[in-house]
Design a protein around this motif. Structure first.
Motif, PDB file in Angstrom:
ATOM      1  N   ASP A   4       0.833  -1.207   0.000  1.00 32.30           N
ATOM      2  CA  ASP A   4       0.000   0.000   0.000  1.00 32.30           C
ATOM      3  C   ASP A   4       0.863   1.249   0.000  1.00 32.30           C
ATOM      4  N   ARG A   5       1.904   1.228   0.812  1.00 33.10           N
ATOM      5  CA  ARG A   5       2.810   2.384   0.826  1.00 33.10           C
ATOM      6  C   ARG A   5       3.464   2.587  -0.533  1.00 33.10           C
ATOM      7  N   TRP A   6       3.796   1.512  -1.198  1.00 34.55           N
ATOM      8  CA  TRP A   6       4.426   1.589  -2.524  1.00 34.55           C
ATOM      9  C   TRP A   6       3.472   2.229  -3.548  1.00 34.55           C
ATOM     10  N   ARG A   7       2.211   1.793  -3.503  1.00 34.80           N
ATOM     11  CA  ARG A   7       1.247   2.322  -4.476  1.00 34.80           C
ATOM     12  C   ARG A   7       1.011   3.817  -4.280  1.00 34.80           C
ATOM     13  N   ASN A   8       1.139   4.304  -3.078  1.00 34.62           N
ATOM     14  CA  ASN A   8       0.871   5.711  -2.781  1.00 34.62           C
ATOM     15  C   ASN A   8       2.135   6.548  -2.641  1.00 34.62           C
ATOM     16  N   ALA A   9       3.258   5.993  -3.039  1.00 36.35           N
ATOM     17  CA  ALA A   9       4.541   6.677  -2.817  1.00 36.35           C
ATOM     18  C   ALA A   9       4.761   7.844  -3.765  1.00 36.35           C
ATOM     19  N   GLY A  10       3.983   7.947  -4.868  1.00 39.96           N
ATOM     20  CA  GLY A  10       4.121   9.076  -5.782  1.00 39.96           C
ATOM     21  C   GLY A  10       5.168   8.844  -6.857  1.00 39.96           C
ATOM     22  N   PRO A  11       5.219   9.764  -7.849  1.00 40.66           N
ATOM     23  CA  PRO A  11       6.127   9.592  -8.994  1.00 40.66           C
ATOM     24  C   PRO A  11       7.590   9.787  -8.623  1.00 40.66           C
ATOM     25  N   ILE A  12       8.461   9.189  -9.443  1.00 38.55           N
ATOM     26  CA  ILE A  12       9.916   9.318  -9.272  1.00 38.55           C
ATOM     27  C   ILE A  12      10.515   9.698 -10.615  1.00 38.55           C
ATOM     28  N   PRO A  13      11.809  10.092 -10.660  1.00 39.84           N
ATOM     29  CA  PRO A  13      12.426  10.441 -11.938  1.00 39.84           C
ATOM     30  C   PRO A  13      12.308   9.297 -12.949  1.00 39.84           C
ATOM     31  N   ARG A  14      11.967   9.675 -14.197  1.00 38.12           N
ATOM     32  CA  ARG A  14      11.702   8.645 -15.207  1.00 38.12           C
ATOM     33  C   ARG A  14      12.927   7.788 -15.513  1.00 38.12           C
ATOM     34  N   VAL A  15      14.138   8.354 -15.379  1.00 39.89           N
ATOM     35  CA  VAL A  15      15.342   7.593 -15.730  1.00 39.89           C
ATOM     36  C   VAL A  15      15.546   6.415 -14.780  1.00 39.89           C
ATOM     37  N   GLN A  16      14.950   6.494 -13.598  1.00 44.53           N
ATOM     38  CA  GLN A  16      15.118   5.416 -12.620  1.00 44.53           C
ATOM     39  C   GLN A  16      13.846   4.584 -12.443  1.00 44.53           C
ATOM     40  N   TYR A  17      12.807   4.965 -13.214  1.00 43.57           N
ATOM     41  CA  TYR A  17      11.506   4.330 -13.050  1.00 43.57           C
ATOM     42  C   TYR A  17      11.570   2.820 -13.231  1.00 43.57           C
ATOM     43  N   ASN A  18      12.070   2.360 -14.374  1.00 38.65           N
ATOM     44  CA  ASN A  18      12.049   0.923 -14.676  1.00 38.65           C
ATOM     45  C   ASN A  18      12.965   0.129 -13.744  1.00 38.65           C
ATOM     46  N   ASP A  19      14.140   0.701 -13.463  1.00 41.14           N
ATOM     47  CA  ASP A  19      15.070  -0.035 -12.595  1.00 41.14           C
ATOM     48  C   ASP A  19      14.504  -0.188 -11.182  1.00 41.14           C
ATOM     49  N   VAL A  20      13.918   0.898 -10.645  1.00 41.45           N
ATOM     50  CA  VAL A  20      13.337   0.821  -9.302  1.00 41.45           C
ATOM     51  C   VAL A  20      12.157  -0.144  -9.295  1.00 41.45           C
ATOM     52  N   TRP A  21      11.368  -0.090 -10.353  1.00 40.87           N
ATOM     53  CA  TRP A  21      10.211  -0.984 -10.445  1.00 40.87           C
ATOM     54  C   TRP A  21      10.657  -2.452 -10.472  1.00 40.87           C
ATOM     55  N   ARG A  22      11.687  -2.753 -11.282  1.00 45.24           N
ATOM     56  CA  ARG A  22      12.176  -4.140 -11.370  1.00 45.24           C
ATOM     57  C   ARG A  22      12.726  -4.612 -10.023  1.00 45.24           C
ATOM     58  N   THR A  23      13.464  -3.716  -9.369  1.00 44.97           N
ATOM     59  CA  THR A  23      14.044  -4.097  -8.075  1.00 44.97           C
ATOM     60  C   THR A  23      12.945  -4.411  -7.063  1.00 44.97           C
ATOM     61  N   TYR A  24      11.940  -3.567  -7.053  1.00 49.78           N
ATOM     62  CA  TYR A  24      10.820  -3.788  -6.139  1.00 49.78           C
ATOM     63  C   TYR A  24      10.159  -5.141  -6.420  1.00 49.78           C
ATOM     64  N   HIS A  25       9.833  -5.410  -7.662  1.00 51.02           N
ATOM     65  CA  HIS A  25       9.143  -6.653  -7.985  1.00 51.02           C
ATOM     66  C   HIS A  25      10.041  -7.887  -7.816  1.00 51.02           C
ATOM     67  N   HIS A  26      11.323  -7.676  -7.939  1.00 49.89           N
ATOM     68  CA  HIS A  26      12.251  -8.778  -7.675  1.00 49.89           C
ATOM     69  C   HIS A  26      12.115  -9.235  -6.217  1.00 49.89           C
ATOM     70  N   HIS A  27      12.052  -8.242  -5.315  1.00 48.00           N
ATOM     71  CA  HIS A  27      11.946  -8.589  -3.893  1.00 48.00           C
ATOM     72  C   HIS A  27      10.537  -9.019  -3.519  1.00 48.00           C
ATOM     73  N   VAL A  28       9.533  -8.547  -4.272  1.00 47.26           N
ATOM     74  CA  VAL A  28       8.189  -9.087  -4.084  1.00 47.26           C
ATOM     75  C   VAL A  28       8.187 -10.570  -4.412  1.00 47.26           C
ATOM     76  N   GLU A  29       8.880 -10.946  -5.513  1.00 48.83           N
ATOM     77  CA  GLU A  29       8.981 -12.349  -5.916  1.00 48.83           C
ATOM     78  C   GLU A  29       9.662 -13.181  -4.814  1.00 48.83           C
ATOM     79  N   ARG A  30      10.719 -12.617  -4.271  1.00 50.30           N
ATOM     80  CA  ARG A  30      11.434 -13.334  -3.213  1.00 50.30           C
ATOM     81  C   ARG A  30      10.527 -13.563  -2.001  1.00 50.30           C
TER      82      ARG A  30
END
Length: 651
Positions: free
Chosen positions: A212-238
């Protein structure tokens, strides 16, 4: 339990594998649990399908990365892009003002950039045209300065836009970086869940809170968008791998995610059917964003199937959009051909310059119509835009230079015309109070005719000198008409008197004394003459009087020549009293011409008589001789009249 532990060890190996490649785009191993990294738009996640799917997902991925930085992206999509190329500078200023003052500054960049580009092109064209006109009129290029009201207003509004934009991006940068730190903190907390020794249900609740905190965390710089998203979902998978110890909780999540993703797939498949390709693409972006950011993984059994369905719908929409842009390219090519044809027409018009003001005015209207047609022709391919605009400006500028050259030479001739007309004004002023109407009237009529022949003068002098000339002429002719009206009044009175005089003659009877009666008739003639002139349209009364005289002379048995000379004496007296040598000279010329005509007639008759082969008793011969005799009598009469006229000159 032993088999279950082995499964966990195998998954742990997969996690290590994944963790070492979290920044890469390689396909995760099948031993890993379902993760969004398999499903998002990034084509590198699906190497076996690196074709059209690659283009479709990559385009959406890039758009969502950009939109993630822009909280106003929804508004941006709802603002239509108008045909700014077809708008005038004033209309462009109006549209810019609407955007800057009524829309979010982060949502109008594309619109403002296009408006500024079109405005700059049009203003540069106007500026160069004004500069050419300034130089053509004798100005020095160094001294030229021009800023249109539209340019001033545009600069003010654009300055407001830049100020708002700078303020927005300054605060946005700070906000994006804070959101980035927040998301990175969430990732760190997510990592720690795996090693926490607590009740699994409490850990799961903590995990849900992080989501829930992640969904409401707000926008981030676009250059880091995909990398941060992948990292987050990687740890969700774990975490889901770790949650394998409690399959019931994991399966509930898998089921919920499957239901939501199936809904998204159905919506995507429905979007593939709507005709507006751009709208479908925009809404598909939102679906991808929800799939990617709001939903978690599904069970391995459905993982590949639902992703293929979602990808197929994405591919269909992407293909329709590509076709739309392909059609747009074709339309732009048609527009390019139309604009090139317009440029040809402008060049052709320039090659046939007219030689008069009316002709140039007609061509100016044609060029204005072609300019309007050019701006309304629509967009051209981007690669041809600058070249086409340059050719158009060049063609119009050549026409304007040709036009300016004509009007520059025209101004010179107009100044000559001005001098001529000013001279006519001077003549009119000098003669407007003249009392010599006989001499001045022809002069005033002549200068009026000359005025019409001279031609145009500079506009700033035209009304002034025309009013001066017209005023002087009107002053003179008003005086002339007043004099004529007074003169006509006297003539009408004379006509009435002559009518009464004619009535009195009807009862006159000859006395029988020829000399006495002749003197009386001469007295009648003198009285008639003393009455004065009658209006031109009443001149027939003179003929009636002459007929009365002819009747009296006939009763007196007076010869034709003598009676005619008595009547002619009336006219001779009028000429003598006029003191107008021209009138006497004209009468003398008229009589001499009549003498020559009569002599010519006599010669012709005598010549004809020689060709008649008959004796003197022949009726034809007798008629010719009679005619010759009559002409000799007329000749004697005209000679006598000439003698009377000469006597006036001698006096």
């Amino acid at each position: 339990m032993l088999d279950e532990k082995n499964d966990n060890l195998q998954d742990a190996d997969g996690e290590k594998n994944q963790e070492t490649t979290v920044e890469s785009t390689s396909q995760p191993q099948e031993t890993q649990q379902d993760q969004p990294a398999n499903e998002p738009e990034n084509a590198a996640d699906l190497p076996e399908q690196k074709t059209e799917d690659d283009d479709a997902h990559t385009e959406i991925d890039q758009s969502n990365a950009e939109d993630a930085e822009d909280e106003g992206n929804k508004d941006r999509h709802e603002i239509p892009l108008l045909d700014y190329h077809a708008m005038s500078m004033e209309k462009l200023v109006e549209e810019l003002d609407k955007l800057v003052n009524k829309q979010r500054v982060q949502a109008i960049k594309t619109h403002v950039d296009q408006i500024k580009s079109e405005f700059d092109l049009k203003y540069q064209d106007l500026y160069e045209q004004k500069k050419d006109d300034f130089i053509e009129n004798g100005g020095n290029e160094i001294d030229f300065y021009y800023v249109s009201p539209a340019k001033k207003e545009f600069n003010e509004i654009y300055g407001t836009y830049r100020e708002k934009r700078n303020q927005y991006y300054k605060s946005l940068e700070e906000r994006l970086n804070n959101n980035l730190e927040n998301r990175q903190q969430i990732i760190e907390e997510l990592k720690g869940l795996i090693n926490v020794e607590e009740n699994i249900n409490d850990t799961y609740k903590h995990f849900k809170n992080l989501q829930d905190r992640w969904r409401n965390a707000g926008p981030i710089p676009r250059v880091q968008y995909n990398d941060v998203w992948r990292t987050y979902h990687h740890h969700v998978e774990r975490f889901y791998d770790f949650l394998d110890l409690n399959r019931e909780l994991r399966d509930l999540d898998f089921k919920k995610n499957l239901e939501e993703k199936l809904k998204i797939i159905e919506q995507a498949e429905a979007l593939a059917e709507i005709p507006d390709a751009n709208k479908a693409f925009r809404e598909l972006q939102i679906l991808h964003k929800i799939w990617k950011e709001d939903l978690g993984p599904v069970d391995r059994e459905h993982r590949e199937n639902i992703w293929e369905r979602f990808s197929a719908a994405t591919k269909t929409i992407h293909h329709k959009r590509q076709e739309y842009f392909k059609n747009q390219d074709e339309i732009h090519e048609v527009n390019l051909a139309a604009k090139q044809e317009i440029i040809k027409k402008i060049k052709a018009i320039t090659e046939r310059p007219p030689h008069n003001h009316g002709g140039w005015q007609k061509l100016i209207k044609e060029i204005e119509a072609l300019r309007e047609e050019f701006f309304n022709a629509g967009r051209v391919p981007y690669k041809d835009n600058e070249r086409t605009w340059s050719e158009f400006k060049g063609a119009v500028r050549r026409f304007n230079r040709s036009k300016n050259e004509y009007y520059k030479s025209l101004k010179k001739s107009q100044h000559v015309n001005l001098e001529k007309k000013m001279e006519l004004v001077k003549i009119a002023e000098q003669n407007k109070d003249s009392e010599d109407f006989d001499q001045t009237t022809p002069l005033m009529k002549r200068i009026q005719a000359d005025w019409k022949k001279i031609g145009h003068v500079p506009r700033k002098y035209s009304d002034k000198i025309w009013n001066e000339f017209k005023s002087a002429c009107n002053h003179y002719f008003n005086r002339l008409h007043e004099a004529k009206n007074e003169y006509i009044k006297d003539e009408l009175q004379a006509f009435e008197k002559k009518q009464n005089f004619m009535d009195s003659l009807k009862g006159y009877q000859l006395s029988g004394d020829k000399e006495k009666d002749l003197e009386q008739i001469k007295s009648f003639i003198a009285d008639w003459k003393s009455i004065g002139r009658v209006p031109k349209n009443k001149k027939n009364i003179e003929g009636k009087f002459n007929k009365v005289l002819d009747g009296l002379f006939k009763k007196l048995n007076l010869g034709k020549q003598k009676s005619e000379l008595i009547k002619y004496g009336n006219k001779v007296d009028q000429l003598a009293n006029s003191d107008n040598e021209n009138l006497i000279q004209n009468e003398r010329i008229f009589i001499r011409r009549k003498i020559d005509e009569v002599k010519s007639e006599i010669r012709q008759l005598e010549n004809n008589l020689q060709f008649i082969n008959a004796d003197d008793n022949n009726p034809i011969v007798m008629d010719v001789r009679k005619n010759i005799q009559k002409h000799h009598e007329d000749l004697d009469l005209w000679k006598a009249k000439l003698k009377e006229i000469k006597n006036i000159s001698l006096d």
